[in-house]
Design a protein around this motif. Sequence first.
Motif, PDB file in Angstrom:
ATOM      1  N   ARG A 247      40.452  29.984  36.339  1.00 49.81           N
ATOM      2  CA  ARG A 247      39.614  30.507  35.266  1.00 49.81           C
ATOM      3  C   ARG A 247      38.417  31.293  35.798  1.00 49.81           C
ATOM      4  O   ARG A 247      37.873  32.150  35.109  1.00 49.81           O
ATOM      5  CB  ARG A 247      39.126  29.339  34.393  1.00 49.81           C
ATOM      6  N   ASP A 248      38.013  31.028  37.058  1.00 49.23           N
ATOM      7  CA  ASP A 248      36.815  31.694  37.563  1.00 49.23           C
ATOM      8  C   ASP A 248      36.949  32.268  38.975  1.00 49.23           C
ATOM      9  O   ASP A 248      35.983  32.791  39.523  1.00 49.23           O
ATOM     10  CB  ASP A 248      35.620  30.739  37.531  1.00 49.23           C
ATOM     11  N   LYS A 249      38.142  32.193  39.574  1.00 50.33           N
ATOM     12  CA  LYS A 249      38.320  32.714  40.923  1.00 50.33           C
ATOM     13  C   LYS A 249      39.621  33.498  41.023  1.00 50.33           C
ATOM     14  O   LYS A 249      40.609  33.160  40.378  1.00 50.33           O
ATOM     15  CB  LYS A 249      38.314  31.588  41.957  1.00 50.33           C
ATOM     16  N   LEU A 250      39.588  34.513  41.891  1.00 53.24           N
ATOM     17  CA  LEU A 250      40.753  35.383  42.057  1.00 53.24           C
ATOM     18  C   LEU A 250      41.039  35.603  43.537  1.00 53.24           C
ATOM     19  O   LEU A 250      40.121  35.786  44.339  1.00 53.24           O
ATOM     20  CB  LEU A 250      40.489  36.736  41.387  1.00 53.24           C
ATOM     21  N   ARG A 251      42.339  35.565  43.886  1.00 56.29           N
ATOM     22  CA  ARG A 251      42.801  35.964  45.215  1.00 56.29           C
ATOM     23  C   ARG A 251      43.889  37.019  45.023  1.00 56.29           C
ATOM     24  O   ARG A 251      44.714  36.912  44.110  1.00 56.29           O
ATOM     25  CB  ARG A 251      43.365  34.779  45.996  1.00 56.29           C
ATOM     26  N   VAL A 252      43.886  38.042  45.868  1.00 57.65           N
ATOM     27  CA  VAL A 252      44.881  39.110  45.754  1.00 57.65           C
ATOM     28  C   VAL A 252      45.496  39.400  47.122  1.00 57.65           C
ATOM     29  O   VAL A 252      44.834  39.283  48.159  1.00 57.65           O
ATOM     30  CB  VAL A 252      44.274  40.407  45.168  1.00 57.65           C
ATOM     31  N   PHE A 253      46.770  39.775  47.104  1.00 54.36           N
ATOM     32  CA  PHE A 253      47.509  40.117  48.315  1.00 54.36           C
ATOM     33  C   PHE A 253      48.384  41.325  48.018  1.00 54.36           C
ATOM     34  O   PHE A 253      48.667  41.637  46.854  1.00 54.36           O
ATOM     35  CB  PHE A 253      48.376  38.939  48.769  1.00 54.36           C
ATOM     36  N   ALA A 254      48.826  41.984  49.077  1.00 51.97           N
ATOM     37  CA  ALA A 254      49.702  43.140  48.917  1.00 51.97           C
ATOM     38  C   ALA A 254      51.124  42.779  49.313  1.00 51.97           C
ATOM     39  O   ALA A 254      51.369  41.799  50.033  1.00 51.97           O
ATOM     40  CB  ALA A 254      49.196  44.304  49.777  1.00 51.97           C
ATOM     41  N   LEU A 255      52.061  43.564  48.799  1.00 50.65           N
ATOM     42  CA  LEU A 255      53.472  43.428  49.126  1.00 50.65           C
ATOM     43  C   LEU A 255      54.006  44.773  49.605  1.00 50.65           C
ATOM     44  O   LEU A 255      53.502  45.825  49.209  1.00 50.65           O
ATOM     45  CB  LEU A 255      54.275  43.004  47.896  1.00 50.65           C
ATOM     46  N   LYS A 256      55.026  44.730  50.434  1.00 53.94           N
ATOM     47  CA  LYS A 256      55.727  45.954  50.793  1.00 53.94           C
ATOM     48  C   LYS A 256      56.918  46.135  49.849  1.00 53.94           C
ATOM     49  O   LYS A 256      57.581  45.176  49.473  1.00 53.94           O
ATOM     50  CB  LYS A 256      56.207  45.899  52.246  1.00 53.94           C
ATOM     51  N   GLY A 257      57.174  47.382  49.477  1.00 57.46           N
ATOM     52  CA  GLY A 257      58.289  47.665  48.581  1.00 57.46           C
ATOM     53  C   GLY A 257      57.926  47.399  47.140  1.00 57.46           C
ATOM     54  O   GLY A 257      56.755  47.205  46.785  1.00 57.46           O
TER      55      GLY A 257
END
Length: 247
Positions: free
Chosen positions: A137-147
């Motif tokens: 509700r109050d925190k975000l994590r982001v990552f990338a993908l190939k393709g």
Amino acid sequence: MTNVTDNFNDCYIPYKALLIYNCDRANNTTVNTEEDNSIYVESYDIGLLGNPINAHPLSLKKSIALADLLQSSAEMQNGYLKSKGLLPNNLLYVNPNNNGYAVWYTPPQQRELFFIKSLGIHCGKGYVPAMVWKATRDKLRVFALKGKAKPTGKTELYHAPYFNTYQDGGVCMGNVNINIDRNTHLENFMMQWEQYFFGSYFSHMLGGCDRTRQNIVHLWKNQATTESKFPDETLFTCGLNLNQLIR
């Protein structure tokens, strides 16, 4: 005829009682008014005759257990992380428990990008890589993908190639006003986090670690001024797969 009632009827017996005391300090001018109406909870065991015995303060452990029980009951009555219909196709995992979280992915796409003036990067539309999002509700994590394929449990994750992100994928939201409450349905939850992330200004690097194999300023100058697809070969692996992120 055989009486089978006992085979399927559960018997509930009282074993604990709580007595709640309210300390009304409103008329006492010698105490901090912010502490008015403080609460004290006393716990009683239930004796063999059904009478309350052994009065004692409610312990911290039992207080936490009670809070979890009440929280679970409240969550059953709200829409937090509940879908409005069929689950979204891009949802990967959802945990709707206390401070639950969702994990989803987005394909490579063109997004509106905003950068602070001192970076010298033009604000505008640019192509971004496929992404995996994990949010409470109050925190975000982001990552990338190939393709562009939908990830599986063993899919390798890469550092998100953005400013304002930490090495573990955490995002510094700055002064963004995050307004996600206990009634936010799953679809709105996912949409709001994406809007918060891409609607804020990218400003600085965090954690002292390169996120891309190319200078990140040059990378986004190119993405924001051309129609080029995001160059996946510039991504750095982060040492996690999707299964590890979900756990």
